[in-house]
Design a protein around this motif. Structure first.
Motif, PDB file in Angstrom:
ATOM      1  N   LEU A 213     -13.713 -26.584 -36.415  1.00 43.62           N
ATOM      2  CA  LEU A 213     -14.114 -26.935 -37.839  1.00 43.62           C
ATOM      3  C   LEU A 213     -14.257 -25.843 -38.616  1.00 43.62           C
ATOM      4  N   PHE A 214     -14.172 -26.151 -39.925  1.00 48.70           N
ATOM      5  CA  PHE A 214     -14.529 -25.135 -40.936  1.00 48.70           C
ATOM      6  C   PHE A 214     -15.851 -25.483 -41.661  1.00 48.70           C
ATOM      7  N   HIS A 215     -16.405 -24.351 -42.081  1.00 48.34           N
ATOM      8  CA  HIS A 215     -17.648 -24.517 -42.887  1.00 48.34           C
ATOM      9  C   HIS A 215     -17.621 -23.476 -44.162  1.00 48.34           C
ATOM     10  N   GLY A 216     -17.724 -24.085 -45.523  1.00 48.21           N
ATOM     11  CA  GLY A 216     -17.617 -23.238 -46.547  1.00 48.21           C
ATOM     12  C   GLY A 216     -18.892 -22.597 -46.747  1.00 48.21           C
ATOM     13  N   SER A 217     -19.052 -21.332 -47.373  1.00 50.57           N
ATOM     14  CA  SER A 217     -20.282 -20.866 -47.419  1.00 50.57           C
ATOM     15  C   SER A 217     -20.315 -19.530 -48.479  1.00 50.57           C
ATOM     16  N   SER A 218     -21.322 -18.978 -48.823  1.00 49.84           N
ATOM     17  CA  SER A 218     -21.210 -17.625 -49.328  1.00 49.84           C
ATOM     18  C   SER A 218     -21.076 -16.709 -48.355  1.00 49.84           C
ATOM     19  N   PRO A 219     -20.803 -15.338 -48.695  1.00 49.72           N
ATOM     20  CA  PRO A 219     -20.595 -14.276 -47.676  1.00 49.72           C
ATOM     21  C   PRO A 219     -21.984 -13.887 -46.987  1.00 49.72           C
ATOM     22  N   THR A 220     -23.028 -13.855 -48.095  1.00 50.87           N
ATOM     23  CA  THR A 220     -24.408 -13.546 -47.468  1.00 50.87           C
ATOM     24  C   THR A 220     -24.865 -14.730 -46.449  1.00 50.87           C
TER      25      THR A 220
ATOM     26  N   GLU B 160     -12.390 -30.730 -41.306  1.00 47.06           N
ATOM     27  CA  GLU B 160     -11.417 -30.799 -40.500  1.00 47.06           C
ATOM     28  C   GLU B 160     -10.452 -29.801 -41.276  1.00 47.06           C
ATOM     29  N   SER B 161     -10.383 -29.510 -42.511  1.00 48.72           N
ATOM     30  CA  SER B 161      -9.394 -28.990 -43.402  1.00 48.72           C
ATOM     31  C   SER B 161      -9.921 -27.648 -43.980  1.00 48.72           C
ATOM     32  N   SER B 162      -9.386 -26.659 -43.777  1.00 49.48           N
ATOM     33  CA  SER B 162      -9.739 -25.469 -44.577  1.00 49.48           C
ATOM     34  C   SER B 162      -9.955 -25.572 -45.969  1.00 49.48           C
ATOM     35  N   SER B 163      -9.164 -26.357 -46.739  1.00 46.73           N
ATOM     36  CA  SER B 163      -9.119 -26.574 -48.069  1.00 46.73           C
ATOM     37  C   SER B 163     -10.357 -27.408 -48.595  1.00 46.73           C
ATOM     38  N   LYS B 164     -10.686 -28.227 -47.650  1.00 47.44           N
ATOM     39  CA  LYS B 164     -12.039 -28.860 -47.852  1.00 47.44           C
ATOM     40  C   LYS B 164     -13.341 -28.240 -47.902  1.00 47.44           C
ATOM     41  N   ALA B 165     -13.282 -27.291 -46.599  1.00 47.63           N
ATOM     42  CA  ALA B 165     -14.605 -26.201 -46.577  1.00 47.63           C
ATOM     43  C   ALA B 165     -14.277 -25.208 -47.962  1.00 47.63           C
ATOM     44  N   ASP B 166     -13.020 -24.842 -48.189  1.00 41.92           N
ATOM     45  CA  ASP B 166     -13.042 -24.034 -49.415  1.00 41.92           C
ATOM     46  C   ASP B 166     -13.520 -24.443 -50.762  1.00 41.92           C
TER      47      ASP B 166
ATOM     48  N   VAL C 117     -14.903 -20.440 -39.290  1.00 41.18           N
ATOM     49  CA  VAL C 117     -14.013 -21.430 -38.371  1.00 41.18           C
ATOM     50  C   VAL C 117     -15.246 -21.500 -37.113  1.00 41.18           C
ATOM     51  N   CYS C 118     -15.645 -22.714 -36.936  1.00 43.10           N
ATOM     52  CA  CYS C 118     -16.559 -22.876 -35.853  1.00 43.10           C
ATOM     53  C   CYS C 118     -16.135 -23.840 -34.871  1.00 43.10           C
ATOM     54  N   ARG C 119     -16.505 -23.326 -33.760  1.00 38.69           N
ATOM     55  CA  ARG C 119     -16.276 -24.170 -32.413  1.00 38.69           C
ATOM     56  C   ARG C 119     -17.527 -25.159 -32.293  1.00 38.69           C
ATOM     57  N   VAL C 120     -17.441 -26.344 -32.220  1.00 41.78           N
ATOM     58  CA  VAL C 120     -18.430 -27.378 -32.420  1.00 41.78           C
ATOM     59  C   VAL C 120     -18.474 -28.506 -31.276  1.00 41.78           C
ATOM     60  N   ILE C 121     -19.331 -28.760 -30.720  1.00 41.64           N
ATOM     61  CA  ILE C 121     -19.557 -29.703 -29.720  1.00 41.64           C
ATOM     62  C   ILE C 121     -20.061 -30.932 -30.679  1.00 41.64           C
ATOM     63  N   LEU C 122     -19.131 -31.928 -30.811  1.00 39.32           N
ATOM     64  CA  LEU C 122     -19.453 -33.318 -31.409  1.00 39.32           C
ATOM     65  C   LEU C 122     -20.293 -34.271 -30.705  1.00 39.32           C
ATOM     66  N   GLY C 123     -20.094 -34.534 -29.124  1.00 36.56           N
ATOM     67  CA  GLY C 123     -20.614 -35.376 -28.223  1.00 36.56           C
ATOM     68  C   GLY C 123     -20.235 -36.589 -28.755  1.00 36.56           C
TER      69      GLY C 123
END
Length: 99
Positions: free
Chosen positions: A15-22, A53-59, A79-85
């Motif tokens: 999955l994707f996670h949007g953030s600042s560089p720092t 799930e979408s890179s454009s949403k994380a953006d 880009v994160c490897r995530v265990i959802l369980g």
């Protein structure tokens, strides 16, 4: 994220996670910290680490540095490897702290 014989019992996904560089560098060094969840963008569905799930949403949640500096004008998406369980899916905003 699926094994040919056992499938995907842990429900592992990318999955994707949007953030600042720092913030992205901090996440890479210390992993995600749930106690900081929502510090920048809120917690519409309760406290937690928000992924897309979408890179454009994380953006949409990625942002540049407010103080300038070495990363001025840059945005970050991890880009994160995530265990959802076993997942608990919510579709409407609300107070999910009790559940």
């Amino acid at each position: 994220c699926s094994h040919a014989k056992v499938g995907n019992p842990a429900n592992e996904v990318y999955l994707f996670h949007g953030s600042s560089p720092t913030s992205a560098i901090s996440i890479l060094n210390t992993s995600f910290k749930v106690d900081l969840a929502g510090a920048a963008r809120g917690t519409m569905f309760g406290p937690g680490v928000y992924m897309a799930e979408s890179s454009s949403k994380a953006d949409e949640y990625a942002r540049d540095e407010s103080m300038g500096g070495a990363y001025d004008g840059l945005f970050a998406v991890l880009v994160c490897r995530v265990i959802l369980g076993s997942t608990y899916v919510v579709e409407k905003p609300g107070d999910y702290h009790k559940e």
